[in-house]
Design a protein around this motif. Structure first.
Motif, short mmCIF file in Angstrom:
data_model
loop_
_atom_site.label_atom_id
_atom_site.label_comp_id
_atom_site.label_asym_id
_atom_site.label_seq_id
_atom_site.Cartn_x
_atom_site.Cartn_y
_atom_site.Cartn_z
N CYS A 7 0.82 -1.21 0.00
CA CYS A 7 0.00 0.00 0.00
C CYS A 7 0.86 1.26 0.00
N THR A 8 1.84 1.30 0.90
CA THR A 8 2.67 2.51 0.98
C THR A 8 3.61 2.64 -0.21
N ALA A 12 0.10 6.15 -3.68
CA ALA A 12 -1.20 6.66 -4.11
C ALA A 12 -1.35 8.11 -3.72
N CYS A 15 -7.57 8.78 -2.58
CA CYS A 15 -8.24 7.62 -1.98
C CYS A 15 -8.56 6.58 -3.04
N CYS A 18 -5.58 4.57 -4.03
CA CYS A 18 -5.22 3.64 -2.96
C CYS A 18 -6.04 2.36 -3.05
N CYS A 25 -5.70 -2.64 0.99
CA CYS A 25 -5.27 -1.27 1.28
C CYS A 25 -6.46 -0.42 1.69
N TRP A 27 -7.61 3.77 3.21
CA TRP A 27 -7.19 5.18 3.14
C TRP A 27 -7.68 5.91 4.38
N THR A 40 1.69 9.45 0.96
CA THR A 40 1.47 8.01 0.77
C THR A 40 1.19 7.30 2.08
N CYS A 43 -2.26 5.85 2.74
CA CYS A 43 -2.66 4.57 2.11
C CYS A 43 -1.84 3.46 2.77
N ASN A 60 -12.43 1.94 3.52
CA ASN A 60 -12.00 0.57 3.18
C ASN A 60 -13.20 -0.26 2.71
N CYS A 442 -14.54 6.50 -3.05
CA CYS A 442 -14.53 6.61 -1.59
C CYS A 442 -15.69 7.50 -1.13
#
Length: 778
Positions: A7-8, A12, A15, A18, A25, A27, A40, A43, A60, A442
């Motif tokens: 994820c990191t 991203a 959102c 991510c 992953c 946000w 980042t 995320c 999520n 999101c």
């Protein structure tokens, strides 16, 4: 999370980006979360965000499933309304998919008992089928009797075909218009040629079928191939005129003794317009477009048969069996059976084909979107799970099988996009409708605030970040483009001593502005990442089965490895006998690696030195040549024995040292064959045309053989006795001779022996002629 944080490392910047990196992953939309230097960090994995103090402000979404209609499976077909008969459950499902987040549901299918059957008998009425026509005049009654043993709701229809009534397919000269058999001595009278004629709609009054058959007369066309594919298509698409019921199983029996014309053959007669797949029956129920449209293609036939849930049964003579068997692999849901030249076995053939159709269930997918991945796992009657398979065989009527269907969205389509696809057992009218929506946005995006004070009035605040207006930069849009200074350059270095923006960007207003690259995108808070510096396979980035994120391949579902070249699918490793790599190897990256010495082939199915190979080859010989054995199902045989080249001979040659000789018993006889693995991967099987049989000896032969044996043994014994006696006598005679030669008498020692000669000495003296002599007289 251990190891690389997907994820990191994805860097991203929003959102939505991510959510696309990985389904795990999440946000953080909290305003004062993380470092001002790196966006980042928002995320990350869910547990990391919670640990870093972002509880209550996490985006999520996950995939979800809703069953909209789930009517239980029926146990019987007849005696109910067609709306009450259910053979698949559930019937409607709604999916909300997050990209990469797989969700699954279970489908159950049952072949219900006493299901209605519609059977349409489509017959070739060319001249060579005259004897067949005579033998089916009472077919309706007999067939109905047999089919009613399987279903109480049976209907029968009838149609016929010859060929297009145009040159060069038929006789078109004026003298042949009314009787194309003029001048043909063997059969001087017949009816004009026609393409397709629908004679009897589906009905439960089988006597009408018999009546229609008795009315029919054969026709005559010019070339050997027939126009049967025209007839099949019309019988499939003209649903109202044929009378196909929605609630019935549809069987289309196609009988012929010759090969068919296919697409593009019509060009010989000047027909260049492809078939449109529509119904063209006129008021007289005859095919009206026969002289305007080309013959249909195999693909069009398969499409229309599947659309109308029709099982096509090819009933063809033995000489054309192989050709039509090859058609079954190109037209899904079809079977082929061998028809006797006079059609006497047609009832047995239809019942056998119907039982074969009802003994298997195979799921098909219609209108599947390109960005949706489907994976099936079948659970058949043995209770075992078969990943990658969507077909079960060897079923009995009333058996229930289930399939686990896993669905995954590979990407996000345009906003507010939805798709619908259908899962349908082949030949069934029942379907499962699957509606798909996408969870790509999101919730915090909908609460965006333009010209927000949190963004210095120069941008839109959404999901904890500022999206700056044109001309402004910075985490809070506090800088204008072009503003820079050495004081803030340290914020653009990943670590002390590292170059500004990793040498791949410029530092502006405390942030790195990454350069553009012809190879792809450069990104990250320090321009340390890109999407093109990943491992390749055969020159393709991540083998084409993954995405490159900051030097690391993120593989699509179903693939693993540093360069995503290793498939986790095992369907291609399942051999024809259902074993993984034929039990002679292991499935690695979707391909079999054979461990058994001498084994080779895609599924290690070829192994001349392995035990049991003869049995496998025998199955292919029985199903291909004799349509029998455990692989007699046409599609199964075609699939499992596609690499077997079978040749029949009168005398089997066994001189080739590389050929393996096999034999198996057949009705008190022995069928022998040899097989040879070719370099191409195929097998060359040479089979005797007829099994080798030895006739039993007659009783007279046995008696004479016994008597002869006794006499022969007696003669041999007598000869032995004579030989022994002779040897003994010769030895005694030799002994006598030896003793005789040693018996010598000493003659001088015999006192009785007297010599026969006497000697006397007389001394005298005389005078003769004045000479004196002195001597002895004897």
């Amino acid at each position: 999370a251990e190891g690389l944080n997907l994820c990191t490392s994805g860097s991203a910047t929003s959102c939505e980006e991510c959510l696309l990196i990985h389904p795990k992953c999440a946000w953080c939309s909290k305003e004062d979360f993380g470092s001002t230097k790196s966006i980042t960090s928002r995320c990350d994995f869910l547990q990391n965000l919670i640990a870093n103090g972002c509880a209550g402000a996490i985006e999520n979404p996950s995939s979800s499933i809703s069953v909209l209609q789930n009517v239980p499976l029926s146990s019987k077909g007849s005696g109910q309304s067609h709306l009450d008969v259910t053979q698949i459950t559930p019937q409607k499902v709604a999916l909300n998919l997050r990209p990469g987040d797989q969700t699954s549901f279970r489908v159950q299918v049952r072949q219900v008992e006493d299901y209605p059957v519609d059977l349409y008998y489509l017959m070739d009425l060319s001249l060579s089928m005259n004897d067949d026509l005579d033998n089916i005049r009472n077919l309706g009654t007999k067939l109905a009797e047999e089919m009613r043993k399987l279903t109480s709701n049976f209907r029968l229809g009838f149609g016929s075909f010859v060929d297009k009534n145009i040159s060069p397919f038929s006789y078109t000269a004026p003298r042949y218009q009314n009787n194309p058999c003029i001048g043909y001595k063997l059969f001087p009278s017949c009816v004009p040629s026609f393409g397709f004629r629908h004679l009897l709609s589906l009905t439960d009054k089988v006597d009408r079928f018999n009546e229609e058959v008795r009315k029919q007369k054969v026709s005559r066309n010019r070339d050997a191939p027939e126009g049967g594919f025209d007839a099949i298509l019309q019988a499939a698409v003209c649903k109202e005129k044929i009378g196909w019921r929605k609630e019935a199983s549809h069987l289309l029996v196609f009988t012929t003794d010759d090969v068919p014309h296919i697409a593009l053959d019509g060009k010989l007669g000047g027909l260049v317009q492809p078939h449109d797949g529509q119904c063209h029956l006129n008021e007289a129920n005859e095919y009206s477009a026969s002289s305007q449209l080309d013959y249909p293609s195999l693909a069009l036939l398969g499409e229309k048969l599947a659309e109308n849930n029709i099982h096509l049964i090819f009933a063809v003579t033995k000489s054309h069996y192989i050709l039509y068997k090859n058609f079954t692999s190109l037209i899904p849901g079809t079977t082929v059976e061998i028809l006797h030249k006079d059609s006497k076995n047609i009832i047995e053939l239809i019942v056998k084909a119907y039982n074969s159709i009802r003994s298997k269930v195979e799921l098909t997918v219609w209108d599947s979107p390109e960005d949706i991945g489907l994976t099936f796992t079948a659970t058949c009657q043995d209770g075992l799970s078969y990943p990658g398979l969507r077909k079960c065989g060897d079923l009995k009527i009333g058996d229930t099988v289930s399939f686990e269907v896993a669905v995954e969205a590979r990407s996000c389509p345009a906003e507010d996009t939805s798709h619908t696809f259908t899962i349908k057992p082949a030949g069934f009218r029942d379907t499962l409708e699957v509606a798909v929506t996408y969870s790509c946005l999101c919730g915090c995006t909908g609460r965006a605030a333009p010209a927000s004070g949190k963004c210095s009035g120069n941008g839109t605040y959404a999901c904890g970040l500022c999206e700056c207006d044109p001309g402004y930069l910075g985490a809070r849009c506090e800088c204008e483009e072009g503003a820079s200074g050495d004081l803030h350059h340290a914020l653009c270095r990943e670590a002390e001593g590292k170059p500004l923006c990793s040498g791949r960007g410029e530092c502006s207003c405390n942030q790195c502005l990454c350069y553009e690259s012809e190879f792809g995108n450069i990104y990250g808070p320090f321009c340390e990442c890109d999407d093109f510096s990943c491992a390749r396979y055969k020159g393709v980035l991540c083998s084409g089965h993954g995405e490159c994120h900051c030097g690391e391949c993120k593989c699509h579902a179903g693939y693993i490895g540093d360069n995503c070249n290793c498939s986790t699918e095992m369907d291609s490793c399942v051999s024809s006998d259902g074993q993984m790599c034929s039990g002679r190897g292991a499935c690695v990256c979707g391909k079999c690696q054979c461990t058994e010495p001498g084994a080779f082939g895609e599924t290690c199915e070829k192994c001349p030195t392995c035990p049991g190979v003869c049995s496998t080859k025998r199955d292919c010989i029985e199903c291909k040549l004799f349509n029998s054995g455990r692989l007699a199902d046409n599609q199964t045989c075609q699939k499992h024995c596609k690499d077997e080249i079978i040749t029949t001979v009168d005398v089997l040659e066994t001189e080739d040292p590389n050929a393996i000789l096999c034999a198996y018993p057949v009705n008190n006889c022995v069928m022998k064959f040899t097989y040879l693995e070719l370099p191409s991967g195929k097998s060359n099987l040479t089979v005797l045309k007829e099994p080798a049989c030895s006739s039993a000896p007659s009783a007279v032969t046995i008696v004479l053989a016994v008597i002869g044996s006794v006499v022969l043994i007696g003669i041999i014994l007598l000869a032995l006795w004579k030989l022994l006696v002779t040897i003994h006598d010769r030895r005694e005679f030799d002994r006598f001779q030896s003793e005789r030669s040693r018996a010598r008498y000493e003659m001088a020692s015999n006192p009785l022996y007297r010599k026969p000669i006497s000697t006397h000495n007389v001394e005298f003296t005389f005078n003769k002629l004045n000479k004196s002599y002195n001597g002895t007289v004897d």
